[in-house]
Design a protein around this motif. Structure first.
Motif, mmCIF file in Angstrom:
data_model
loop_
_atom_site.group_PDB
_atom_site.id
_atom_site.type_symbol
_atom_site.label_atom_id
_atom_site.label_comp_id
_atom_site.label_asym_id
_atom_site.label_seq_id
_atom_site.Cartn_x
_atom_site.Cartn_y
_atom_site.Cartn_z
ATOM 1 N N ASN A 17 0.931 -0.992 0.474
ATOM 2 C CA ASN A 17 -0.069 0.116 0.151
ATOM 3 C C ASN A 17 1.217 1.466 -0.133
ATOM 4 N N ASN A 19 -2.960 -10.110 6.070
ATOM 5 C CA ASN A 19 -2.636 -8.835 5.101
ATOM 6 C C ASN A 19 -3.140 -8.123 5.813
ATOM 7 N N VAL A 20 -4.285 -7.676 6.247
ATOM 8 C CA VAL A 20 -5.432 -6.708 6.502
ATOM 9 C C VAL A 20 -4.280 -6.083 7.259
ATOM 10 N N THR A 26 -9.205 -0.841 12.415
ATOM 11 C CA THR A 26 -8.829 -2.642 11.939
ATOM 12 C C THR A 26 -7.081 -2.922 12.861
ATOM 13 N N ILE A 55 -6.532 -3.376 1.374
ATOM 14 C CA ILE A 55 -7.141 -4.477 1.818
ATOM 15 C C ILE A 55 -7.220 -3.513 3.487
ATOM 16 N N ASN A 56 -6.573 -3.053 3.917
ATOM 17 C CA ASN A 56 -6.496 -2.530 4.714
ATOM 18 C C ASN A 56 -7.215 -0.732 4.948
ATOM 19 N N ASP A 57 -6.963 -0.182 3.761
ATOM 20 C CA ASP A 57 -7.918 0.760 3.256
ATOM 21 C C ASP A 57 -9.499 0.562 3.512
ATOM 22 N N ALA A 113 -10.703 -2.081 4.869
ATOM 23 C CA ALA A 113 -10.774 -2.495 6.644
ATOM 24 C C ALA A 113 -11.438 -1.179 7.446
#
Lengths: 278, 278, 278
Positions: free
Chosen positions: A31, B27-28, B201, C30-32, C34
């Motif tokens: 990212n 991976n989150v 998260t 994926i983090n964004d 979430a």
């Protein structure tokens, strides 16, 4: 300074062209790599499946390979993409993250280097020494060895970098407190950046991504590597200056690095760049 | 307070030693886990391929296993790394993210626990109940059950935690509005943190990573778990205090949590820690 | 305005219900995804292994499928989860990231669309044209075509969106400088947002995640899609307004977007929404 003008010209071209930079990289910093690419003015695409990497790289202006998290599939995809890029004269940069730490990384790195022609390879001193075949200690993925300007270690590193670049006919960038960028003939030693950068994951990966952007914007690999290293260093030192040290730390620092890359301009480069040609 | 001094001593040791913390995680939140590790003073390495995890963990001071996103390969790699860590007396912490939600998670978690000796296991109440075999409701990966100090549920949770720790000869950390940390004999109830942490998260994953850092810095697993939970809680409440509530929200809160972890020090710990030994 | 009240009502319901939103998405953002889900008031769960996706989606209120980074396993998991969701009447939204760029993406996308009934599909103009079978140029994963209100291209895009929605019996959302949201009968054209959003990776993915949250909170797919697009646009323009343009850039902008989503409320929606029904 003439060299600054070359960097500024390449940055202008980058923002004009918004090169598509295909990156096969690790999930820790993927990212950040996409965001720093967008910040400087490139356009990232992160495809990594073997079924599409050849087609995707054909659309791209440069290819970034980063072995930060290896899987069997990713090496195969990196080599497939790399070969296709070579066919199409699309420049490829390799970031051999953590090479030296495990035999799997060593072998994977060797495999990539034997099958793909690299425009640039960027790593820290331990990683580059490890690839070059000098006994070294790689501790995880962070720099475990470094040098300061004027030291004996620095002199040795410069000689190694030149030989490495010659041997593999590539540009070598060793980043650390002082950075070395060379094509085997010309060598630049630069000293932008701030040590707080080592407290944020992915500053090395981001530097590689930024070099990837510059590679996609012009056709001088040496200047692209130099521009990437200097740009990342300037972003780091700018971010550090703007930090409220009493209450801010590595979280805000990381955000401000991306801000600084977004706002990078000729004035900043002329004011801050610290480049010695040797 | 004596317990604060133990935490402060361990934090000093952590920053002196900069332990390499090998993490096989999801991976989150993988980037957050790496950055919180660097923020507190550790050195993260995230290798997850079966071909290199044994070699990588051998270089590390502790191992973090987090099942937030499962794949067949990752479970196999976790067990391989965990066994190697056990052989070398490297402490292992497990974060059983979302256990109880699917049978695949339940079985994977059981498999890890049957093959790897754990120094610490950290989860929310639903997750720990689920592993312990008490019927519970796990709703996705977020806390779906909790308790407040003094409640009947709190009394029951403490008894369960002690029994769990005894049965598996490990340290159990249940985090929530109130936290429970126990090795089966000594039990700490702590209440640092802020409920806004549940709107970002990975605060649970980051807590586990921070415990992993403390585990790699000393040899008292109970104090390491306590130090990790308290440090994360202090980072959360500090971040909340520094938020401009009119215009800032969970985005800035997350950045400020990492800042607070970076700036964590004896003064903050003495001023803020809320620890009851029972 | 009546349409604003519908959005506000759905936002209230979302925050009351905190729907569990199962997302099978890419590792870049994926983090964004979430964090934006948590920011608006949903509860994200990111399971992607074929062994557990059916069970996980059964617990969820909606399902988000995003093909930003494809792997063979992920397509299979998406279809399995999608079919299960269809069985249980759980709404599914597809984000066909980068479709048109490679044949692998085209085929994967077709496969998903032929096996899973979609409540909403959201993409940029190139992606939607590509799925619809109109020759177009997809350049990586970023928007390569767009239109402005009143243009001929805009008129054509509206007709295509209506036909697409009709043909697939779904809601189509095309996002760009102007957005089109239609179920084939009613069509909304909206123009919230700011062009700086294209300098942060994942604003499209985040928009899709936010629509997923709204889908999980009510039972009107058209209003859910409209609410998601408008909410994301408002978050973007709010973030831009709060930026100190002299020193802040895309790093801070991204953080402030999440802040704005966290603080989104009836006042902001009434003040800022730009919706035309056609």
């Amino acid at each position: 300074m003439e060299i600054n003008n070359k960097i500024i010209k390449l940055l202008d071209d980058l923002r004009e062209k918004t090169p598509l930079v295909h990156q096969i990289t690790n999930n820790v910093t993927i990212n950040d790599c996409a965001n720093i690419t967008l910040a400087i003015g490139g356009s990232p695409v992160m495809a990594e499946d073997i079924h599409e990497v050849r087609e995707m790289v054909s659309l791209a202006s440069s290819l970034v390979l980063n072995i930060g998290i290896l899987t069997t599939g990713s090496i195969e995809a990196m080599i497939a993409a790399g070969k296709k890029a070579n066919e199409l004269n699309i420049p490829v940069i390799l970031d051999p993250v953590g090479v030296g730490a495990t035999s799997y990384r060593n072998e994977s790195c060797k495999k990539i280097m034997s099958e793909v022609k690299l425009a640039v390879i960027r790593g820290n001193l331990s990683e580059i020494k490890s690839i070059y075949g000098i006994d070294t200690v790689t501790r995880g993925v962070d720099a475990s060895e470094s040098f300061v300007a004027g030291s004996n270690e620095f002199t040795k590193a410069k000689a190694m970098a030149r030989n490495f670049a010659d041997k593999f006919n590539t540009v070598v960038a060793i980043t650390g407190e002082v950075d070395i960028i060379t094509d085997g003939k010309t060598l630049y030693a630069t000293s932008n950046g701030h040590k707080m950068m080592s407290r944020v994951t992915g500053t090395g990966c981001m530097c590689t991504a930024v070099i990837g952007c510059y590679l996609g914007a012009g056709d001088n690999n040496l200047i692209a590597a130099l521009a990437g290293v200097v740009s990342m260093g300037i972003a780091g030192e700018t971010a550090y200056e703007r930090l409220d040290k009493k209450i801010e730390g590595s979280g805000t620092f990381r955000v401000k690095m991306i801000d600084a890359m977004y706002n990078l301009c000729d004035i900043e480069i002329n004011k801050r760049s610290e480049i010695n040609e040797e």
